[in-house]
Design a protein around this motif. Sequence first.
Motif, PDB file in Angstrom:
ATOM      1  N   GLN A 108       8.750  15.345 -11.896  1.00  0.00           N
ATOM      2  CA  GLN A 108       9.103  13.935 -12.059  1.00  0.00           C
ATOM      3  C   GLN A 108       9.762  13.698 -13.418  1.00  0.00           C
ATOM      4  O   GLN A 108      10.785  13.022 -13.516  1.00  0.00           O
ATOM      5  CB  GLN A 108       7.858  13.065 -11.923  1.00  0.00           C
ATOM      6  N   ASN A 109       9.204  14.273 -14.455  1.00  0.00           N
ATOM      7  CA  ASN A 109       9.757  14.076 -15.797  1.00  0.00           C
ATOM      8  C   ASN A 109      11.097  14.782 -15.979  1.00  0.00           C
ATOM      9  O   ASN A 109      11.960  14.285 -16.704  1.00  0.00           O
ATOM     10  CB  ASN A 109       8.749  14.510 -16.850  1.00  0.00           C
TER      11      ASN A 109
ATOM     12  N   TRP B  80       1.312  10.701  -4.489  1.00  0.00           N
ATOM     13  CA  TRP B  80       0.220  11.171  -5.348  1.00  0.00           C
ATOM     14  C   TRP B  80      -1.081  11.413  -4.588  1.00  0.00           C
ATOM     15  O   TRP B  80      -1.718  12.452  -4.786  1.00  0.00           O
ATOM     16  CB  TRP B  80       0.014  10.201  -6.521  1.00  0.00           C
TER      17      TRP B  80
ATOM     18  N   THR C 159       3.898  18.546 -10.250  1.00  0.00           N
ATOM     19  CA  THR C 159       4.493  17.306  -9.744  1.00  0.00           C
ATOM     20  C   THR C 159       4.931  16.405 -10.898  1.00  0.00           C
ATOM     21  O   THR C 159       6.039  15.853 -10.886  1.00  0.00           O
ATOM     22  CB  THR C 159       3.501  16.568  -8.827  1.00  0.00           C
ATOM     23  N   THR C 160       4.080  16.271 -11.897  1.00  0.00           N
ATOM     24  CA  THR C 160       4.418  15.447 -13.061  1.00  0.00           C
ATOM     25  C   THR C 160       5.601  16.043 -13.812  1.00  0.00           C
ATOM     26  O   THR C 160       6.502  15.319 -14.252  1.00  0.00           O
ATOM     27  CB  THR C 160       3.201  15.311 -13.992  1.00  0.00           C
ATOM     28  N   SER C 161       5.613  17.366 -13.950  1.00  0.00           N
ATOM     29  CA  SER C 161       6.718  18.032 -14.629  1.00  0.00           C
ATOM     30  C   SER C 161       8.035  17.798 -13.888  1.00  0.00           C
ATOM     31  O   SER C 161       9.059  17.475 -14.508  1.00  0.00           O
ATOM     32  CB  SER C 161       6.429  19.531 -14.736  1.00  0.00           C
TER      33      SER C 161
ATOM     34  N   SER D 134       5.437   6.198  -4.036  1.00  0.00           N
ATOM     35  CA  SER D 134       4.384   6.647  -4.961  1.00  0.00           C
ATOM     36  C   SER D 134       2.982   6.429  -4.383  1.00  0.00           C
ATOM     37  O   SER D 134       2.078   7.207  -4.668  1.00  0.00           O
ATOM     38  CB  SER D 134       4.523   5.980  -6.330  1.00  0.00           C
TER      39      SER D 134
ATOM     40  N   TYR E 134      -0.839  18.816  -9.674  1.00  0.00           N
ATOM     41  CA  TYR E 134      -0.518  17.561 -10.360  1.00  0.00           C
ATOM     42  C   TYR E 134       0.389  17.820 -11.566  1.00  0.00           C
ATOM     43  O   TYR E 134       1.317  17.054 -11.831  1.00  0.00           O
ATOM     44  CB  TYR E 134      -1.790  16.830 -10.808  1.00  0.00           C
TER      45      TYR E 134
END
Length: 162
Positions: free
Chosen positions: A110-111, A87, A106-108, A83, A103
């Motif tokens: 990850q979730n 990021w 990437t967050t999507s 991490s 971002y």
Amino acid sequence: QLTFCKALAVAQQRVSVVMSEPYIMSALISPLLGHAVDRIGCRATLIFLSSLVLLLAHLLLGVSAIPAYLLLFGVGFGYCVFSAVLWPSIPLVVDASAQGTAYGITTSLQNIGLFITPLIVGQVFDSTSRFEMSNAYTGVELFFAALAAIAAYLAAGLHLRL
């Protein structure tokens, strides 16, 4: 019966501390690792090495008698390095006009992984824990090791491209 209840409570408390090791490590050393990544660079190499650390830690958690509290330090370190590199790499490879989207994606992703992985882990555990193994979680740890091996393969490809 009362002695058993006390022993169970102590065991549960110990397990909760051990299982929190990767998160405690992340909270404490991620800023230091981020600073080191900023100074050193070598992001592709660090992603590759973090994948190898995770691969080794999960393999050993699944097939060795090494205490989990020792191996979870490896898991925590691998996650911290990953991490600390991932990021801050986004603005290095994405144009400023698309960084918010990058971002968000990437967050999507990850979730999605955080949603799907427990479902797969449950299936793997149900399918493998009934076999005669000294560790009921061997199948789960081998699944995580396989994910780390895929990550190492992809990171090696990234490293060769850079």
